[in-house]
Write a protein that holds these residues in place. Structure first.
Motif, mmCIF file in Angstrom:
data_model
loop_
_atom_site.group_PDB
_atom_site.id
_atom_site.type_symbol
_atom_site.label_atom_id
_atom_site.label_comp_id
_atom_site.label_asym_id
_atom_site.label_seq_id
_atom_site.Cartn_x
_atom_site.Cartn_y
_atom_site.Cartn_z
ATOM 1 N N GLN A 217 0.846 -1.201 0.000
ATOM 2 C CA GLN A 217 0.000 0.000 0.000
ATOM 3 C C GLN A 217 0.886 1.258 0.000
ATOM 4 O O GLN A 217 0.582 2.257 -0.658
ATOM 5 N N LYS A 218 1.976 1.181 0.738
ATOM 6 C CA LYS A 218 2.891 2.326 0.787
ATOM 7 C C LYS A 218 3.483 2.585 -0.600
ATOM 8 O O LYS A 218 3.555 3.724 -1.050
ATOM 9 N N ARG A 221 0.995 4.277 -2.748
ATOM 10 C CA ARG A 221 0.818 5.694 -2.397
ATOM 11 C C ARG A 221 1.981 6.538 -2.922
ATOM 12 O O ARG A 221 1.784 7.595 -3.505
ATOM 13 N N LEU A 222 3.204 6.031 -2.725
ATOM 14 C CA LEU A 222 4.366 6.834 -3.090
ATOM 15 C C LEU A 222 4.656 6.834 -4.587
ATOM 16 O O LEU A 222 5.454 7.634 -5.064
ATOM 17 N N PRO A 226 -3.646 4.499 -7.702
ATOM 18 C CA PRO A 226 -4.881 4.728 -6.938
ATOM 19 C C PRO A 226 -5.600 3.445 -6.522
ATOM 20 O O PRO A 226 -6.718 3.491 -6.030
ATOM 21 N N THR A 229 -7.240 3.271 -3.140
ATOM 22 C CA THR A 229 -8.018 4.419 -2.730
ATOM 23 C C THR A 229 -9.493 4.191 -3.043
ATOM 24 O O THR A 229 -9.858 4.058 -4.201
#
Ligand code: SF4
Ligand code: SF4
Length: 233
Positions: A217-218, A221-222, A226, A229
């Protein structure tokens, strides 16, 4: 509860994974401040100096603490992880903070290490094609051999072999055979007519890096994915 061996890291594999995280995302101030005391104990201090957040390390007992910038701190933390015998319990705490997912100490085939919780839950690929456009990457020798065995010259044409130190070969994807430069977008990405969705035309044989993305998930995000989300896409 059954555990997937794919999610087990020996202690040295965990250090490699942490080094890879630091190398990929660069200095991560808030996280470094949390794992600093776990790795360095009293040899790490953080606080304000001249109105700026500052970190200090003490390289040897009896020496004064010295200020350290965040890039150097990242290298130092990895160096200490490699040279200090961190036990599985502490390694699990560090990995939990760095990978932003639950990690537990444990054993696999008699070897100590950590179990990293899988993060598939909650992930839905939005087919935005973002990862296929912006992430330059390499494929594995196994990917390359598979394409060779299948006679997929159309794919192999976009793979560039580069000889690294010690004769090791790196397979860089996707390199435009006409220009020798990285393609702006994967050549196997196609848009769906009448929609803003995209598809992979080599879905069945796409490289490991694409099958595993976004890893965590990290990482999503980085790198702007998406997929975790809610309500996007
Ligand atoms: S960026 Fe994420 S959501 Fe978009 S296509 Fe890639 S994996 Fe799917
Ligand atoms: S091979 Fe498929 S999944 Fe991988 S970058 Fe290309 S289009 Fe995307």
């Amino acid at each position: 509860m059954p555990q997937d061996p794919a999610n087990f890291l020996t202690l040295s594999q965990a250090v490699d994974a942490l080094a890879s995280d630091f190398g990929q995302y660069g200095p991560q101030s808030a996280m470094f401040r949390k794992i600093g005391p776990l790795i360095l104990g009293k040899d790490f201090k953080t606080g304000m100096s001249s109105g700026r957040r500052t970190n200090w390390i003490r390289r040897m007992e009896g020496c004064p603490h010295e200020p350290v910038d965040e890039t150097a701190l990242g290298f130092y933390l990895i160096h200490m992880l490699e040279t200090r015998n961190i036990n599985a319990k502490d390694m699990a705490k560090i990995c939990t903070l760095v990978f932003e997912t639950p990690v537990r100490p444990g054993k696999f085939k008699g070897e100590s290490g950590v179990w990293v919780e899988g993060q598939e839950a909650g992930f839905v690929c939005r087919r935005c094609g973002g990862c296929c456009r912006r992430l330059a990457n390499t494929c594995t020798p196994e990917d390359y051999c598979l394409w060779k065995s299948l006679g997929r010259d159309d794919i192999l044409a976009w793979v560039k072999q580069e000889v690294l130190g010690h004769g090791k070969i790196q397979y860089r994807i996707w390199v435009d055979p006409r220009t020798g430069k990285s393609a702006e977008s994967c050549p196997f990405l196609v848009g769906q007519p009448g929609s803003d969705l995209f598809s992979c035309t080599i879905q069945d044989v796409k490289p490991l890096i694409c099958r595993e993305y976004p890893f965590t998930q990290k990482h999503a995000r980085l790198t702007g994915c998406p997929g975790f989300t809610p309500g996007t896409g």
